[in-house]
Design a protein around this motif. Structure first.
Motif, PDB file in Angstrom:
ATOM      1  N   GLY A 231      20.979-149.761  -0.711  1.00 51.93           N
ATOM      2  CA  GLY A 231      22.202-149.116  -0.279  1.00 51.93           C
ATOM      3  C   GLY A 231      21.948-147.981   0.686  1.00 51.93           C
ATOM      4  N   ASP A 232      22.895-147.050   0.723  1.00 53.69           N
ATOM      5  CA  ASP A 232      22.839-145.893   1.613  1.00 53.69           C
ATOM      6  C   ASP A 232      22.288-144.709   0.824  1.00 53.69           C
ATOM      7  OD1 ASP A 232      23.206-143.824   3.366  1.00 53.69           O
ATOM      8  OD2 ASP A 232      25.398-143.957   3.438  1.00 53.69           O
ATOM      9  N   PHE A 233      21.004-144.405   1.016  1.00 56.06           N
ATOM     10  CA  PHE A 233      20.355-143.309   0.300  1.00 56.06           C
ATOM     11  C   PHE A 233      20.647-141.950   0.944  1.00 56.06           C
ATOM     12  CE2 PHE A 233      18.408-146.984  -1.253  1.00 56.06           C
ATOM     13  CZ  PHE A 233      17.464-146.739  -2.239  1.00 56.06           C
ATOM     14  N   ASN A 234      21.197-141.956   2.178  1.00 60.51           N
ATOM     15  CA  ASN A 234      21.415-140.709   2.925  1.00 60.51           C
ATOM     16  C   ASN A 234      20.158-139.841   2.935  1.00 60.51           C
ATOM     17  OD1 ASN A 234      24.048-140.481   4.169  1.00 60.51           O
ATOM     18  ND2 ASN A 234      24.904-140.663   2.113  1.00 60.51           N
ATOM     19  N   THR A 235      19.023-140.493   2.989  1.00 65.31           N
ATOM     20  CA  THR A 235      17.727-139.809   2.913  1.00 65.31           C
ATOM     21  C   THR A 235      16.811-140.358   4.000  1.00 65.31           C
ATOM     22  OG1 THR A 235      17.952-139.445   0.533  1.00 65.31           O
ATOM     23  CG2 THR A 235      15.722-139.355   1.451  1.00 65.31           C
ATOM     24  N   MET A 236      16.295-139.486   4.840  1.00 60.66           N
ATOM     25  CA  MET A 236      15.391-139.903   5.904  1.00 60.66           C
ATOM     26  C   MET A 236      13.990-140.172   5.356  1.00 60.66           C
ATOM     27  SD  MET A 236      16.524-137.313   8.989  1.00 60.66           S
ATOM     28  CE  MET A 236      16.181-135.843   8.008  1.00 60.66           C
ATOM     29  N   ARG A 237      13.222-140.964   6.084  1.00 59.07           N
ATOM     30  CA  ARG A 237      11.870-141.316   5.646  1.00 59.07           C
ATOM     31  C   ARG A 237      10.935-140.113   5.630  1.00 59.07           C
ATOM     32  NH1 ARG A 237       9.635-144.847   9.645  1.00 59.07           N
ATOM     33  NH2 ARG A 237      11.299-144.171  11.031  1.00 59.07           N
ATOM     34  N   TRP A 238      11.330-139.036   6.313  1.00 58.38           N
ATOM     35  CA  TRP A 238      10.464-137.861   6.395  1.00 58.38           C
ATOM     36  C   TRP A 238      10.694-136.890   5.242  1.00 58.38           C
ATOM     37  CZ3 TRP A 238      13.707-138.194  11.119  1.00 58.38           C
ATOM     38  CH2 TRP A 238      13.210-139.149  12.011  1.00 58.38           C
TER      39      TRP A 238
END
Length: 310
Positions: A231-238
């Protein structure tokens, strides 16, 4: 050292993720060309801490390798995930793409009553098993499945906002645990640049709390049963939160994806969305086979598709 010691704080953690390898290479270069630095206590401490971090990275790699050796029953399952955008005026674009890809399971975020009405006449017949949580605004979610849903649950913060949907599917003779995720958006921080840092810190803590609530529940799932979260975690890979999630789950696109992986923002001025906020992750006796970004979305996120073997 500052970035490494602060790697669990969101802003220092982002800096650490982006700069860690350039700094390691720079330190190694200094070690080679400036022999006198090797005698400096701070330099020695820096090298020791870097060695510990590299050891932890190797440990993570071993964990991922071990997961890939787990036996499966050879059953393939395809999953698509879409943040629908609750204000979307061009709903047919996404519907046509879902019909074309024909995944076994569809994860939907920002699912409203209007979307429910539209999908009931276009997709519900194709997906007889459904877990629907229509809400006004961006707070709804839904799971559409070709496989029977044995158990279902919503994880809500407050009485209204669905952050996670959990279901247990019966796929042939085995079970598949599936979570549809929509963590809190940092949009308020973007809308208020004068308070960006305080708002973003608050949002980051909300996402950590929401993830912990799901993590604690999924920890109860037997390790011999496959688990997929998407889904949409609203979290960037960094961000450190992404690193923490990946300590227990593999990122399908990172492992088996091809092409550009950005999913947000999907607007004309960004032909290739620069940020990745949407993921399909998995753990247990399951293998990731393939993943791709779907280009036909009419929302502010692109869709994500993946194939697994369980």
């Amino acid at each position: 050292l500052l970035l490494l010691l602060g790697s669990n704080q969101v802003f220092l953690g982002i800096g650490f993720t982006i700069l860690r390898w350039p700094l390691v290479l720079l330190t190694g270069l200094l070690f080679m060309v400036k022999p006198h630095l090797r005698k400096q206590r701070l330099f020695q401490i820096t090298y020791l801490v870097m060695g510990l971090w590299l050891g932890e990275s190797v440990y993570r790699g071993i964990r991922y390798t071990e997961w890939g050796r787990k036996e499966t029953n050879g059953k393939e399952v395809t999953i698509s995930s879409y943040n629908l955008f609750f204000k979307n005026k061009y709903q047919q674009n996404i519907i046509q793409e879902i019909q074309k890809e024909d995944p076994d399971v569809v994860l939907l975020q920002e699912f409203t009553s209007q979307w429910k009405s539209t999908l009931s006449s276009s997709l519900f017949q194709r997906y007889p098993h459904r877990h629907l949580g229509a809400r006004k605004g961006p707070y709804g979610a839904a799971i559409l499945s070709k496989y029977p849903i044995i158990e279902r649950e919503n994880i809500q913060f407050g009485d209204y906002k669905i952050k996670v949907q959990r279901v247990k599917l019966k796929v042939g003779k085995q079970f598949l645990h599936l979570a549809n995720i929509h963590l809190t958006s940092p949009a308020a921080a973007v809308r208020h640049p004068d308070r960006f840092f305080s708002y973003y810190l608050r949002n980051y803590q909300s996402r950590k709390d929401e993830w912990k609530a799901l993590h604690d529940q999924l920890a109860k799932v037997p390790h011999d049963e496959p688990v997929i979260i998407g889904g949409d975690f609203n979290t960037m890979r960094w961000e450190p939160l992404y690193r923490d999630i990946r300590f227990d789950y593999q990122d399908l696109f990172r492992k088996k994806g091809k092409g550009w992986r950005g999913t947000f923002p999907h607007i004309e001025s960004f032909p290739f969305p620069p940020l990745t906020l949407d993921y399909l992750m998995y753990r247990g006796p399951i293998k990731g086979l393939e993943s791709k970004i779907l280009p036909g979305s009419s929302a502010d996120h692109l869709g994500l598709w993946g194939k697994f073997e369980i």
